[in-house]
Design a protein around this motif. Structure first.
Motif, PDB file in Angstrom:
ATOM      1  N   LEU A 265      -6.035   3.837  -0.057  1.00  0.00           N
ATOM      2  CA  LEU A 265      -6.513   2.595  -0.666  1.00  0.00           C
ATOM      3  C   LEU A 265      -5.961   2.434  -2.084  1.00  0.00           C
ATOM      4  CD1 LEU A 265     -10.228   2.345   0.499  1.00  0.00           C
ATOM      5  CD2 LEU A 265      -8.461   0.641   0.818  1.00  0.00           C
ATOM      6  N   GLU A 266      -5.917   3.531  -2.843  1.00  0.00           N
ATOM      7  CA  GLU A 266      -5.361   3.470  -4.194  1.00  0.00           C
ATOM      8  C   GLU A 266      -3.886   3.081  -4.154  1.00  0.00           C
ATOM      9  OE1 GLU A 266      -6.042   7.228  -6.085  1.00  0.00           O
ATOM     10  OE2 GLU A 266      -8.231   6.985  -6.037  1.00  0.00           O
ATOM     11  N   MET A 267      -3.146   3.605  -3.168  1.00  0.00           N
ATOM     12  CA  MET A 267      -1.729   3.253  -3.033  1.00  0.00           C
ATOM     13  C   MET A 267      -1.578   1.768  -2.711  1.00  0.00           C
ATOM     14  SD  MET A 267      -0.137   6.518  -1.060  1.00  0.00           S
ATOM     15  CE  MET A 267       1.531   5.931  -1.174  1.00  0.00           C
ATOM     16  N   ALA A 268      -2.454   1.260  -1.828  1.00  0.00           N
ATOM     17  CA  ALA A 268      -2.399  -0.155  -1.462  1.00  0.00           C
ATOM     18  C   ALA A 268      -2.682  -1.035  -2.672  1.00  0.00           C
ATOM     19  CB  ALA A 268      -3.389  -0.450  -0.340  1.00  0.00           C
ATOM     20  N   VAL A 269      -3.655  -0.632  -3.478  1.00  0.00           N
ATOM     21  CA  VAL A 269      -3.958  -1.387  -4.693  1.00  0.00           C
ATOM     22  C   VAL A 269      -2.768  -1.314  -5.652  1.00  0.00           C
ATOM     23  CG1 VAL A 269      -5.458  -1.442  -6.736  1.00  0.00           C
ATOM     24  CG2 VAL A 269      -6.454  -1.172  -4.467  1.00  0.00           C
TER      25      VAL A 269
ATOM     26  N   VAL B 168      -0.388   6.809   7.041  1.00  0.00           N
ATOM     27  CA  VAL B 168      -0.068   5.626   6.251  1.00  0.00           C
ATOM     28  C   VAL B 168       1.407   5.257   6.423  1.00  0.00           C
ATOM     29  CG1 VAL B 168      -0.070   4.614   3.941  1.00  0.00           C
ATOM     30  CG2 VAL B 168      -1.836   6.257   4.566  1.00  0.00           C
ATOM     31  N   VAL B 169       1.645   3.961   6.621  1.00  0.00           N
ATOM     32  CA  VAL B 169       2.993   3.402   6.704  1.00  0.00           C
ATOM     33  C   VAL B 169       3.170   2.478   5.504  1.00  0.00           C
ATOM     34  CG1 VAL B 169       4.582   2.035   8.098  1.00  0.00           C
ATOM     35  CG2 VAL B 169       2.939   3.533   9.219  1.00  0.00           C
ATOM     36  N   ALA B 170       4.237   2.685   4.759  1.00  0.00           N
ATOM     37  CA  ALA B 170       4.514   1.910   3.546  1.00  0.00           C
ATOM     38  C   ALA B 170       4.931   0.485   3.907  1.00  0.00           C
ATOM     39  CB  ALA B 170       5.613   2.597   2.739  1.00  0.00           C
ATOM     40  N   PRO B 171       4.933  -0.426   2.938  1.00  0.00           N
ATOM     41  CA  PRO B 171       5.343  -1.819   3.215  1.00  0.00           C
ATOM     42  C   PRO B 171       6.767  -1.941   3.726  1.00  0.00           C
ATOM     43  CG  PRO B 171       4.317  -1.662   1.049  1.00  0.00           C
ATOM     44  CD  PRO B 171       4.456  -0.270   1.567  1.00  0.00           C
ATOM     45  N   ASP B 172       7.645  -1.002   3.363  1.00  0.00           N
ATOM     46  CA  ASP B 172       9.029  -1.066   3.834  1.00  0.00           C
ATOM     47  C   ASP B 172       9.217  -0.413   5.199  1.00  0.00           C
ATOM     48  OD1 ASP B 172       8.676   1.538   3.113  1.00  0.00           O
ATOM     49  OD2 ASP B 172      10.313   1.620   1.648  1.00  0.00           O
TER      50      ASP B 172
ATOM     51  N   TYR C 261       0.350  -1.165  -4.842  1.00  0.00           N
ATOM     52  CA  TYR C 261       1.350  -2.129  -4.336  1.00  0.00           C
ATOM     53  C   TYR C 261       0.854  -3.572  -4.451  1.00  0.00           C
ATOM     54  CZ  TYR C 261       4.372   1.373  -2.044  1.00  0.00           C
ATOM     55  OH  TYR C 261       5.242   2.387  -1.774  1.00  0.00           O
ATOM     56  N   ASN C 262      -0.442  -3.738  -4.786  1.00  0.00           N
ATOM     57  CA  ASN C 262      -1.099  -5.051  -4.821  1.00  0.00           C
ATOM     58  C   ASN C 262      -1.132  -5.684  -3.425  1.00  0.00           C
ATOM     59  OD1 ASN C 262      -2.550  -7.013  -6.087  1.00  0.00           O
ATOM     60  ND2 ASN C 262      -0.767  -8.122  -6.872  1.00  0.00           N
ATOM     61  N   LEU C 263      -1.384  -4.829  -2.398  1.00  0.00           N
ATOM     62  CA  LEU C 263      -1.447  -5.261  -1.010  1.00  0.00           C
ATOM     63  C   LEU C 263      -2.724  -4.715  -0.363  1.00  0.00           C
ATOM     64  CD1 LEU C 263       2.267  -4.582  -0.012  1.00  0.00           C
ATOM     65  CD2 LEU C 263       1.227  -6.792  -0.501  1.00  0.00           C
ATOM     66  N   ASP C 264      -2.876  -4.934   0.946  1.00  0.00           N
ATOM     67  CA  ASP C 264      -4.047  -4.478   1.691  1.00  0.00           C
ATOM     68  C   ASP C 264      -3.692  -3.277   2.551  1.00  0.00           C
ATOM     69  OD1 ASP C 264      -5.712  -6.684   0.862  1.00  0.00           O
ATOM     70  OD2 ASP C 264      -4.523  -7.940   2.220  1.00  0.00           O
ATOM     71  N   LEU C 265      -4.710  -2.459   2.845  1.00  0.00           N
ATOM     72  CA  LEU C 265      -4.563  -1.349   3.780  1.00  0.00           C
ATOM     73  C   LEU C 265      -5.164  -1.813   5.103  1.00  0.00           C
ATOM     74  CD1 LEU C 265      -3.662   1.642   4.044  1.00  0.00           C
ATOM     75  CD2 LEU C 265      -6.046   2.254   3.633  1.00  0.00           C
ATOM     76  N   VAL C 266      -4.322  -1.968   6.122  1.00  0.00           N
ATOM     77  CA  VAL C 266      -4.749  -2.532   7.400  1.00  0.00           C
ATOM     78  C   VAL C 266      -4.619  -1.478   8.484  1.00  0.00           C
ATOM     79  CG1 VAL C 266      -4.349  -4.372   9.079  1.00  0.00           C
ATOM     80  CG2 VAL C 266      -4.000  -4.810   6.660  1.00  0.00           C
ATOM     81  N   GLU C 267      -5.688  -1.311   9.259  1.00  0.00           N
ATOM     82  CA  GLU C 267      -5.697  -0.348  10.361  1.00  0.00           C
ATOM     83  C   GLU C 267      -5.006  -0.994  11.561  1.00  0.00           C
ATOM     84  OE1 GLU C 267      -8.975   2.871  11.835  1.00  0.00           O
ATOM     85  OE2 GLU C 267      -9.643   0.821  11.536  1.00  0.00           O
TER      86      GLU C 267
ATOM     87  N   VAL D 206      -3.781   4.979  12.419  1.00  0.00           N
ATOM     88  CA  VAL D 206      -2.590   4.550  11.679  1.00  0.00           C
ATOM     89  C   VAL D 206      -2.943   3.304  10.864  1.00  0.00           C
ATOM     90  CG1 VAL D 206      -0.201   3.782  11.858  1.00  0.00           C
ATOM     91  CG2 VAL D 206      -1.092   5.468  13.462  1.00  0.00           C
ATOM     92  N   CYS D 207      -2.628   3.345   9.573  1.00  0.00           N
ATOM     93  CA  CYS D 207      -2.860   2.208   8.689  1.00  0.00           C
ATOM     94  C   CYS D 207      -1.538   1.804   8.052  1.00  0.00           C
ATOM     95  CB  CYS D 207      -3.867   2.571   7.591  1.00  0.00           C
ATOM     96  SG  CYS D 207      -5.515   2.870   8.225  1.00  0.00           S
ATOM     97  N   ARG D 208      -1.427   0.531   7.781  1.00  0.00           N
ATOM     98  CA  ARG D 208      -0.202   0.009   7.178  1.00  0.00           C
ATOM     99  C   ARG D 208      -0.552  -0.721   5.887  1.00  0.00           C
ATOM    100  NH1 ARG D 208       4.579  -1.939  10.394  1.00  0.00           N
ATOM    101  NH2 ARG D 208       6.064  -2.115   8.730  1.00  0.00           N
ATOM    102  N   ILE D 209       0.263  -0.537   4.883  1.00  0.00           N
ATOM    103  CA  ILE D 209       0.091  -1.264   3.627  1.00  0.00           C
ATOM    104  C   ILE D 209       0.874  -2.565   3.761  1.00  0.00           C
ATOM    105  CG2 ILE D 209       0.495  -1.241   1.156  1.00  0.00           C
ATOM    106  CD1 ILE D 209       0.272   1.826   1.273  1.00  0.00           C
ATOM    107  N   MET D 210       0.143  -3.696   3.759  1.00  0.00           N
ATOM    108  CA  MET D 210       0.788  -5.002   3.960  1.00  0.00           C
ATOM    109  C   MET D 210      -0.065  -6.095   3.330  1.00  0.00           C
ATOM    110  SD  MET D 210      -0.122  -6.152   7.853  1.00  0.00           S
ATOM    111  CE  MET D 210       0.308  -4.732   8.780  1.00  0.00           C
ATOM    112  N   ASP D 211       0.528  -7.269   3.211  1.00  0.00           N
ATOM    113  CA  ASP D 211      -0.206  -8.450   2.766  1.00  0.00           C
ATOM    114  C   ASP D 211      -0.844  -9.061   4.015  1.00  0.00           C
ATOM    115  OD1 ASP D 211      -1.223 -10.726   1.680  1.00  0.00           O
ATOM    116  OD2 ASP D 211       0.672 -11.443   0.843  1.00  0.00           O
ATOM    117  N   TYR D 212      -2.151  -8.860   4.176  1.00  0.00           N
ATOM    118  CA  TYR D 212      -2.828  -9.254   5.407  1.00  0.00           C
ATOM    119  C   TYR D 212      -2.839 -10.772   5.588  1.00  0.00           C
ATOM    120  CZ  TYR D 212      -6.273  -9.298   9.141  1.00  0.00           C
ATOM    121  OH  TYR D 212      -6.910  -9.494  10.330  1.00  0.00           O
TER     122      TYR D 212
END
Length: 147
Positions: A29-33, A12-16, A35-41, A50-56
Protein backbone atom coordinates in the motif's frame (compact mmCIF):
# COMPACT_ATOMS: atom_id res chain seq x y z
CA UNK A 1 -8.78 -2.45 -3.54
CA UNK A 2 -6.41 -0.53 -1.25
CA UNK A 3 -7.51 -0.93 2.41
CA UNK A 4 -10.11 -3.60 1.54
CA UNK A 5 -7.35 -6.20 1.03
CA UNK A 6 -7.45 -8.43 4.12
CA UNK A 7 -4.50 -10.80 3.65
CA UNK A 8 -1.11 -10.20 5.31
CA UNK A 9 1.05 -10.85 2.23
CA UNK A 10 0.43 -10.23 -1.46
CA UNK A 11 2.33 -10.73 -4.69
CA UNK A 12 2.78 -7.26 -6.18
CA UNK A 13 2.98 -6.27 -9.85
CA UNK A 14 4.34 -2.81 -10.63
CA UNK A 15 2.55 -0.36 -12.98
CA UNK A 16 5.00 -1.22 -15.77
CA UNK A 17 4.21 -4.95 -15.46
CA UNK A 18 7.32 -6.07 -13.57
CA UNK A 19 6.93 -8.41 -10.61
CA UNK A 20 8.00 -6.85 -7.32
CA UNK A 21 7.64 -10.13 -5.42
CA UNK A 22 5.74 -11.12 -2.28
CA UNK A 23 5.40 -8.18 0.11
CA UNK A 24 3.45 -7.32 3.24
CA UNK A 25 0.15 -5.65 2.41
CA UNK A 26 1.05 -2.46 4.28
CA UNK A 27 4.36 -2.19 2.39
CA UNK A 28 2.51 -2.72 -0.93
CA UNK A 29 0.00 0.00 0.00
CA UNK A 30 2.86 2.39 0.80
CA UNK A 31 4.40 1.65 -2.62
CA UNK A 32 1.05 2.33 -4.31
CA UNK A 33 0.75 5.64 -2.49
CA UNK A 34 4.35 6.41 -3.57
CA UNK A 35 3.32 5.89 -7.20
CA UNK A 36 0.14 7.93 -6.49
CA UNK A 37 -1.92 4.94 -7.71
CA UNK A 38 -4.20 2.23 -6.25
CA UNK A 39 -3.40 -1.30 -5.08
CA UNK A 40 -5.92 -3.57 -6.83
CA UNK A 41 -6.40 -7.27 -6.10
CA UNK A 42 -6.50 -9.00 -9.50
CA UNK A 43 -6.27 -12.67 -8.46
CA UNK A 44 -7.76 -13.12 -4.98
CA UNK A 45 -7.78 -16.95 -5.11
CA UNK A 46 -4.05 -17.31 -5.77
CA UNK A 47 -1.67 -18.13 -2.96
CA UNK A 48 -0.62 -15.43 -2.07
CA UNK A 49 -3.19 -13.14 -3.74
CA UNK A 50 -1.90 -11.11 -6.68
CA UNK A 51 -2.25 -7.32 -6.50
CA UNK A 52 -1.40 -4.76 -9.13
CA UNK A 53 -0.46 -1.13 -8.69
CA UNK A 54 -2.63 0.78 -11.18
CA UNK A 55 -4.96 3.73 -11.62
CA UNK A 56 -8.27 1.99 -10.89
CA UNK A 57 -10.48 4.79 -12.27
CA UNK A 58 -8.59 4.79 -15.56
CA UNK A 59 -8.80 0.97 -15.70
CA UNK A 60 -12.60 1.00 -15.22
CA UNK A 61 -12.95 3.73 -17.87
CA UNK A 62 -10.93 1.70 -20.40
CA UNK A 63 -13.04 -1.39 -19.69
CA UNK A 64 -16.25 0.55 -20.33
CA UNK A 65 -14.83 1.96 -23.59
CA UNK A 66 -13.88 -1.55 -24.78
CA UNK A 67 -17.35 -2.82 -23.90
CA UNK A 68 -19.03 -0.01 -25.86
CA UNK A 69 -16.85 -0.71 -28.91
CA UNK A 70 -17.58 -4.44 -28.79
CA UNK A 71 -21.34 -3.76 -28.52
CA UNK A 72 -21.13 -1.42 -31.49
CA UNK A 73 -19.37 -4.06 -33.63
CA UNK A 74 -21.67 -6.97 -32.84
CA UNK A 75 -24.34 -7.87 -35.35
CA UNK A 76 -27.75 -8.81 -34.03
CA UNK A 77 -29.55 -11.43 -36.10
CA UNK A 78 -33.29 -11.05 -36.27
CA UNK A 79 -35.58 -13.97 -37.08
CA UNK A 80 -38.40 -12.94 -39.40
CA UNK A 81 -41.40 -15.22 -39.73
CA UNK A 82 -43.46 -15.93 -42.82
CA UNK A 83 -46.83 -17.56 -42.11
CA UNK A 84 -48.46 -19.67 -44.82
CA UNK A 85 -51.58 -21.82 -45.08
CA UNK A 86 -51.71 -25.22 -46.81
CA UNK A 87 -54.23 -24.03 -49.42
CA UNK A 88 -52.30 -20.88 -50.43
CA UNK A 89 -52.57 -19.64 -54.01
CA UNK A 90 -49.49 -19.46 -56.27
CA UNK A 91 -49.59 -15.65 -56.53
CA UNK A 92 -49.78 -15.31 -52.73
CA UNK A 93 -46.85 -17.66 -52.24
CA UNK A 94 -44.81 -15.67 -54.80
CA UNK A 95 -45.49 -12.49 -52.81
CA UNK A 96 -44.39 -14.17 -49.58
CA UNK A 97 -41.22 -15.47 -51.26
CA UNK A 98 -40.34 -11.95 -52.48
CA UNK A 99 -40.75 -10.76 -48.93
CA UNK A 100 -38.60 -13.56 -47.51
CA UNK A 101 -35.85 -12.94 -50.12
CA UNK A 102 -35.77 -9.30 -49.01
CA UNK A 103 -35.35 -10.42 -45.37
CA UNK A 104 -32.53 -12.80 -46.35
CA UNK A 105 -30.73 -10.09 -48.34
CA UNK A 106 -30.84 -7.85 -45.27
CA UNK A 107 -29.02 -10.58 -43.35
CA UNK A 108 -31.96 -11.77 -41.26
CA UNK A 109 -33.02 -15.35 -40.69
CA UNK A 110 -36.41 -16.45 -42.00
CA UNK A 111 -38.71 -18.96 -40.32
CA UNK A 112 -41.48 -20.42 -42.48
CA UNK A 113 -44.54 -21.51 -40.51
CA UNK A 114 -47.45 -23.45 -41.98
CA UNK A 115 -50.74 -22.78 -40.17
CA UNK A 116 -53.46 -25.40 -40.31
CA UNK A 117 -57.07 -24.53 -39.54
CA UNK A 118 -59.64 -26.97 -38.30
CA UNK A 119 -59.57 -30.30 -40.15
CA UNK A 120 -56.72 -29.26 -42.46
CA UNK A 121 -54.34 -30.90 -39.99
CA UNK A 122 -55.61 -34.26 -41.22
CA UNK A 123 -53.72 -33.61 -44.48
CA UNK A 124 -50.13 -32.76 -43.49
CA UNK A 125 -48.96 -33.62 -47.02
CA UNK A 126 -50.52 -30.34 -48.24
CA UNK A 127 -48.36 -28.38 -45.82
CA UNK A 128 -45.33 -30.47 -46.80
CA UNK A 129 -45.95 -29.64 -50.47
CA UNK A 130 -46.05 -25.90 -49.66
CA UNK A 131 -42.79 -26.19 -47.71
CA UNK A 132 -41.12 -28.03 -50.60
CA UNK A 133 -42.24 -25.32 -53.00
CA UNK A 134 -40.87 -22.63 -50.67
CA UNK A 135 -37.57 -24.48 -50.40
CA UNK A 136 -37.39 -24.81 -54.17
CA UNK A 137 -38.18 -21.10 -54.73
CA UNK A 138 -35.70 -19.86 -52.13
CA UNK A 139 -33.07 -22.45 -53.01
CA UNK A 140 -32.67 -21.02 -56.51
CA UNK A 141 -32.17 -17.47 -55.20
CA UNK A 142 -28.58 -16.26 -55.87
CA UNK A 143 -28.71 -13.70 -53.06
CA UNK A 144 -28.12 -16.14 -50.20
CA UNK A 145 -26.52 -19.48 -49.44
CA UNK A 146 -28.12 -22.36 -47.58
CA UNK A 147 -25.94 -23.98 -44.93
Amino acid sequence: MNEEITTDEVRVVAPDGNQLGVLKTLKALEMAVGYNLDLVEVAPNASPPVCRIMDYGKYKYQLSKKEKISKKKQHVIHVKEIRLRPMIDSHDIATKMRQSRKFLEEGNHVRIRILFRGRQIVHPELGQAVLERVQQDLGTSPSWKRT
